[in-house]
Write a protein that holds these residues in place. Structure first.
Motif, PDB file in Angstrom:
ATOM      1  N   GLY A  88      46.276  38.929  38.518  1.00 53.33           N
ATOM      2  CA  GLY A  88      45.647  40.283  38.087  1.00 53.33           C
ATOM      3  C   GLY A  88      46.607  41.288  38.423  1.00 53.33           C
ATOM      4  O   GLY A  88      47.825  41.147  38.949  1.00 53.33           O
ATOM      5  N   TRP A  89      46.408  42.648  37.980  1.00 54.90           N
ATOM      6  CA  TRP A  89      47.018  43.822  38.208  1.00 54.90           C
ATOM      7  C   TRP A  89      46.960  44.536  39.465  1.00 54.90           C
ATOM      8  O   TRP A  89      47.660  45.492  39.948  1.00 54.90           O
ATOM      9  CB  TRP A  89      47.115  44.481  37.039  1.00 54.90           C
ATOM     10  CG  TRP A  89      48.195  44.136  35.717  1.00 54.90           C
ATOM     11  CD1 TRP A  89      49.281  44.369  35.808  1.00 54.90           C
ATOM     12  CD2 TRP A  89      47.734  43.129  34.820  1.00 54.90           C
ATOM     13  NE1 TRP A  89      49.933  43.790  34.435  1.00 54.90           N
ATOM     14  CE2 TRP A  89      48.691  43.035  34.098  1.00 54.90           C
ATOM     15  CE3 TRP A  89      46.654  42.470  34.507  1.00 54.90           C
ATOM     16  CZ2 TRP A  89      48.744  42.120  32.866  1.00 54.90           C
ATOM     17  CZ3 TRP A  89      46.495  41.557  33.621  1.00 54.90           C
ATOM     18  CH2 TRP A  89      47.839  41.433  32.578  1.00 54.90           C
TER      19      TRP A  89
ATOM     20  N   SER B 167      40.379  40.064  37.606  1.00 54.70           N
ATOM     21  CA  SER B 167      41.293  39.134  38.016  1.00 54.70           C
ATOM     22  C   SER B 167      40.760  37.819  37.289  1.00 54.70           C
ATOM     23  O   SER B 167      39.807  37.534  37.323  1.00 54.70           O
ATOM     24  CB  SER B 167      41.218  39.105  39.594  1.00 54.70           C
ATOM     25  OG  SER B 167      41.602  40.329  40.170  1.00 54.70           O
TER      26      SER B 167
ATOM     27  N   PHE C 159      44.367  43.837  42.622  1.00 58.33           N
ATOM     28  CA  PHE C 159      43.499  42.974  43.372  1.00 58.33           C
ATOM     29  C   PHE C 159      42.024  44.048  43.949  1.00 58.33           C
ATOM     30  O   PHE C 159      41.160  43.231  44.467  1.00 58.33           O
ATOM     31  CB  PHE C 159      43.776  42.368  44.433  1.00 58.33           C
ATOM     32  CG  PHE C 159      45.044  41.278  43.682  1.00 58.33           C
ATOM     33  CD1 PHE C 159      44.778  40.749  42.608  1.00 58.33           C
ATOM     34  CD2 PHE C 159      46.173  41.285  44.513  1.00 58.33           C
ATOM     35  CE1 PHE C 159      45.762  39.891  41.904  1.00 58.33           C
ATOM     36  CE2 PHE C 159      47.246  40.142  43.928  1.00 58.33           C
ATOM     37  CZ  PHE C 159      46.754  39.607  42.762  1.00 58.33           C
TER      38      PHE C 159
ATOM     39  N   TYR D  43      42.484  46.751  31.746  1.00 55.53           N
ATOM     40  CA  TYR D  43      42.333  46.809  33.058  1.00 55.53           C
ATOM     41  C   TYR D  43      42.643  48.282  33.457  1.00 55.53           C
ATOM     42  O   TYR D  43      43.469  49.032  32.971  1.00 55.53           O
ATOM     43  CB  TYR D  43      43.432  45.889  33.632  1.00 55.53           C
ATOM     44  CG  TYR D  43      44.729  45.963  33.413  1.00 55.53           C
ATOM     45  CD1 TYR D  43      45.692  46.703  34.050  1.00 55.53           C
ATOM     46  CD2 TYR D  43      45.122  45.131  32.128  1.00 55.53           C
ATOM     47  CE1 TYR D  43      46.868  47.039  33.598  1.00 55.53           C
ATOM     48  CE2 TYR D  43      46.761  45.427  31.907  1.00 55.53           C
ATOM     49  CZ  TYR D  43      47.372  46.368  32.643  1.00 55.53           C
ATOM     50  OH  TYR D  43      48.667  46.357  32.262  1.00 55.53           O
TER      51      TYR D  43
ATOM     52  N   ILE E  27      44.993  33.744  42.496  1.00 52.54           N
ATOM     53  CA  ILE E  27      44.254  34.944  41.914  1.00 52.54           C
ATOM     54  C   ILE E  27      45.620  35.511  40.904  1.00 52.54           C
ATOM     55  O   ILE E  27      46.492  35.713  41.631  1.00 52.54           O
ATOM     56  CB  ILE E  27      44.085  35.939  42.834  1.00 52.54           C
ATOM     57  CG1 ILE E  27      42.824  35.343  43.736  1.00 52.54           C
ATOM     58  CG2 ILE E  27      43.403  37.205  42.015  1.00 52.54           C
ATOM     59  CD1 ILE E  27      41.752  34.857  43.256  1.00 52.54           C
TER      60      ILE E  27
ATOM     61  N   PRO F  95      38.652  43.296  41.740  1.00 52.94           N
ATOM     62  CA  PRO F  95      38.310  41.826  41.583  1.00 52.94           C
ATOM     63  C   PRO F  95      37.740  41.365  40.302  1.00 52.94           C
ATOM     64  O   PRO F  95      38.143  40.337  39.587  1.00 52.94           O
ATOM     65  CB  PRO F  95      37.393  41.391  42.251  1.00 52.94           C
ATOM     66  CG  PRO F  95      36.800  42.591  42.759  1.00 52.94           C
ATOM     67  CD  PRO F  95      37.640  43.652  42.680  1.00 52.94           C
TER      68      PRO F  95
ATOM     69  N   SER G  83      40.978  33.523  38.683  1.00 54.34           N
ATOM     70  CA  SER G  83      41.436  32.543  39.659  1.00 54.34           C
ATOM     71  C   SER G  83      41.542  31.394  39.117  1.00 54.34           C
ATOM     72  O   SER G  83      41.202  31.009  38.017  1.00 54.34           O
ATOM     73  CB  SER G  83      40.269  32.551  40.699  1.00 54.34           C
ATOM     74  OG  SER G  83      38.979  32.150  40.119  1.00 54.34           O
TER      75      SER G  83
ATOM     76  N   PRO H  98      50.970  39.534  35.275  1.00 57.34           N
ATOM     77  CA  PRO H  98      50.474  39.900  36.458  1.00 57.34           C
ATOM     78  C   PRO H  98      50.768  39.561  37.682  1.00 57.34           C
ATOM     79  O   PRO H  98      51.922  38.605  37.836  1.00 57.34           O
ATOM     80  CB  PRO H  98      48.856  39.511  36.072  1.00 57.34           C
ATOM     81  CG  PRO H  98      49.456  37.941  35.389  1.00 57.34           C
ATOM     82  CD  PRO H  98      50.474  38.455  34.626  1.00 57.34           C
TER      83      PRO H  98
END
Length: 576
Positions: A227-228, A236, A230, A81, A225, A233, A238, A269
């Protein structure tokens, strides 16, 4: 027919010769066959992983992953990422002597809160808040910090006037200026999260969707959501929202997140919530899931404490000793205190209580405004593993047993019935009792006149019996199906609520309420509510008869018992 057979034999003979010589047709066919087999193998492996997710979660669910991942489940948490602004600050942390950096900044109505890393940086004096109001190098503003806490690594800065958008940094004589950061808004933010290991769900606390009090909202309108960053996307995950109520969202936790908990528990995350729909943006987030230890059922030890208490407070340190010493003497064994932006000597008082009395107190920084219900839900999850019963009461509320029952006897009695999950205890609201200054002997002895009818109840609950939505209003929770509450007999247990104290205390207390759905008393909203002061209105002006208001019944029961049970016979002093 013979000619056809001869042709077939001749063709087979040519194919054998070509194969033996490594002809092109044979190589391409073999390559295609190998590629197709490899594709089928990948599909089979992905199916196995997907089915493992099914077995873990218990329902038909797979993490919904936006494209670009080659293998959704295994690559969902990887090192590929992009670096976010947090990671960039972390990579530059060696620019300061102790690796100190601003991890997050959040604006509130009248201050900016900075979260620093690492947490063990120690006390720093003479901090100044540096504001970058535009791109111009000359457009800087420097103001002294309002307060700082080495225990929680938070620094509170004043909010600059006429500056809607700005970057903020810190400086100090012994440290170089820290890299600036753009603050987030406290009213539009996913601000806390807990990984509930009992059902592998993630609970997210978020402001910005403005859900109604005491009612479930449609969870299908939202998605969670993980993730690291946003702003990217495609990196990420969901997942499904199981419940949405007030500021609390419960989501399924993707399998890859659960795997990371076991493999790299220190790096989670960020989590957030967004409305479903094309182009919907998740709320900005500073929330990484916390984990409160929860062994599997067969290995789960008996709970260490019969009775614990959760509370949220702001600038109540001077009342804390009486409240905690009294309740610890009658049977409360553990305390969880959520500090809502106090700037008094709360930390010193808590440390003194432990040093002198060995009282078990956990102090938690909880700066989010109007989030008492969310904080209580967070505390219920925190206390669940060690506390059989948890009371949710304020610092001006005292449990009292008019018929000399014992708290532990009452709780053990109701513990025998597994379907009873909540004890609702009536509150009697006391007034100033003729006083114009705060009683030095404490509120239990100092105030003895109250309103006749009870105003409401507060609750003692079994935390594992709460509804998964964690809905709670005015200190009582919604329960799981099949669980019941009991209205306590006022002759057995009651709460003395010293709500309307002398004017200086009342004015300070009601200036800013911590409850989400209760207006501050100076706001012209819902003026007739029982959470407000009847007849006071919204003006911060002391009524001429304030000292004698809210006095209909002279109730000295708790006062007399405290003087009998708590006064030191040698000194004549109360322990607080």
């Amino acid at each position: 027919m013979r000619g056809r057979r001869a042709d077939d034999a001749s063709m087979k003979d040519r194919r054998r010769r070509d194969g033996g010589g490594g002809g092109k047709f044979s190589r391409s066919s073999s390559s295609f066959t190998f590629s197709f087999a490899l594709f089928l193998l990948c599909v089979a492996l992905c199916s196995v992983v997907a089915l493992s997710t099914f077995r873990l979660i218990g329902v038909s669910f797979r993490p919904v992953l936006l494209p670009t991942w080659r293998n959704p489940t295994m690559n969902a948490i990887s090192g590929e990422y992009p670096l976010s602004r947090r990671d960039l600050r972390a990579s530059n942390s060696n620019l300061t002597p102790a690796g100190l950096r601003i991890e997050e900044a959040v604006t509130f109505p009248d201050f900016v809160l900075l979260f620093l890393k690492p947490q063990s940086y120690g006390a720093i004096a003479n901090l100044r808040c540096i504001y970058f109001l535009s791109q111009s190098a000359e457009s800087h503003l420097s103001l002294p910090a309002l307060s700082s806490s080495s225990a929680s690594s938070c620094v509170r800065c004043p909010l600059p006037l006429k500056a809607d958008v700005f970057n903020i940094s810190l400086s100090e004589t012994s440290l170089p200026q820290l890299p600036p950061i753009l603050p987030l808004r406290s009213d539009h933010l996913a601000y806390a999260s807990v990984l509930d290991t009992r059902d592998n769900t993630t609970v997210i606390f978020a402001k910005g969707h403005n859900l109604r009090a005491a009612r479930l909202s449609n969870p299908n309108s939202f998605e969670c959501i993980f993730g690291w960053d946003f702003s990217h996307p495609k990196f990420s995950l969901s997942s499904e929202v199981l419940s949405a109520a007030q500021e609390i969202f419960r989501c399924r936790t993707p399998l890859s997140i659960l795997q990371r908990r076991h493999n790299s528990p220190s790096i989670f995350p960020f989590v957030s919530v967004r409305f479903k729909g094309h182009g919907s943006i998740p709320l900005p987030s500073i929330a990484r899931p916390e984990t409160f230890s929860s062994p599997p059922m067969p290995k789960r030890p008996p709970k260490a404490h019969l009775m614990c208490v959760c509370t949220m407070l702001r600038n109540q340190a001077r009342f804390l000793q009486e409240w905690i010493i009294y309740h610890s003497r009658i049977g409360v064994e553990r305390w969880f205190i959520y500090d809502n932006n106090s700037d008094d000597d709360l930390e010193q008082v808590v440390q003194g209580l432990f040093t002198q009395w060995r009282i078990m107190i956990s102090l938690h920084e909880w700066p989010w405004l109007k989030t008492q219900e969310a904080g209580f839900a967070h505390c219920a999850l925190r206390a669940r593993e060690s506390c059989k019963w948890v009371g949710f009461i304020d610092v001006d509320e005292f449990l009292y047993f008019p018929s000399n029952f014992k708290l532990h006897d009452v709780l053990r009695n109701y513990s025998r019935s597994p379907s009873i999950a909540e004890l609702r205890t009536t509150c009697h609201s006391f007034g100033p009792s003729g006083r114009k200054t705060a009683p030095p002997e404490g509120v239990m002895v100092g105030y003895s006149c109250r309103i006749s009818p009870p105003e409401r109840h507060k609750s003692i609950i079994r935390p594992e019996a709460l509804n998964p939505s964690l809905i709670n209003v005015v200190h009582h929770f919604h329960l799981k199906d099949g669980m019941k509450f009991v209205n306590m007999d006022v002759r057995v247990m009651v709460i003395n609520h010293y709500k309307y104290q002398v004017w200086e205390v009342f004015k300070e207390k009601f200036h800013r309420r911590v409850a989400t759905y209760v207006a501050d008393w100076q706001e012209d909203e819902n003026v007739g509510s029982k959470d407000r002061a009847p007849g006071l209105g919204t003006k911060a002006v002391e009524p001429s008869d304030w000292a004698n208001r809210f006095c209909e019944v002279n109730d000295t029961g708790l006062r007399n018992w405290v003087l009998q049970a708590f006064v030191d016979p040698n000194t004549g002093h109360l322990p607080w």
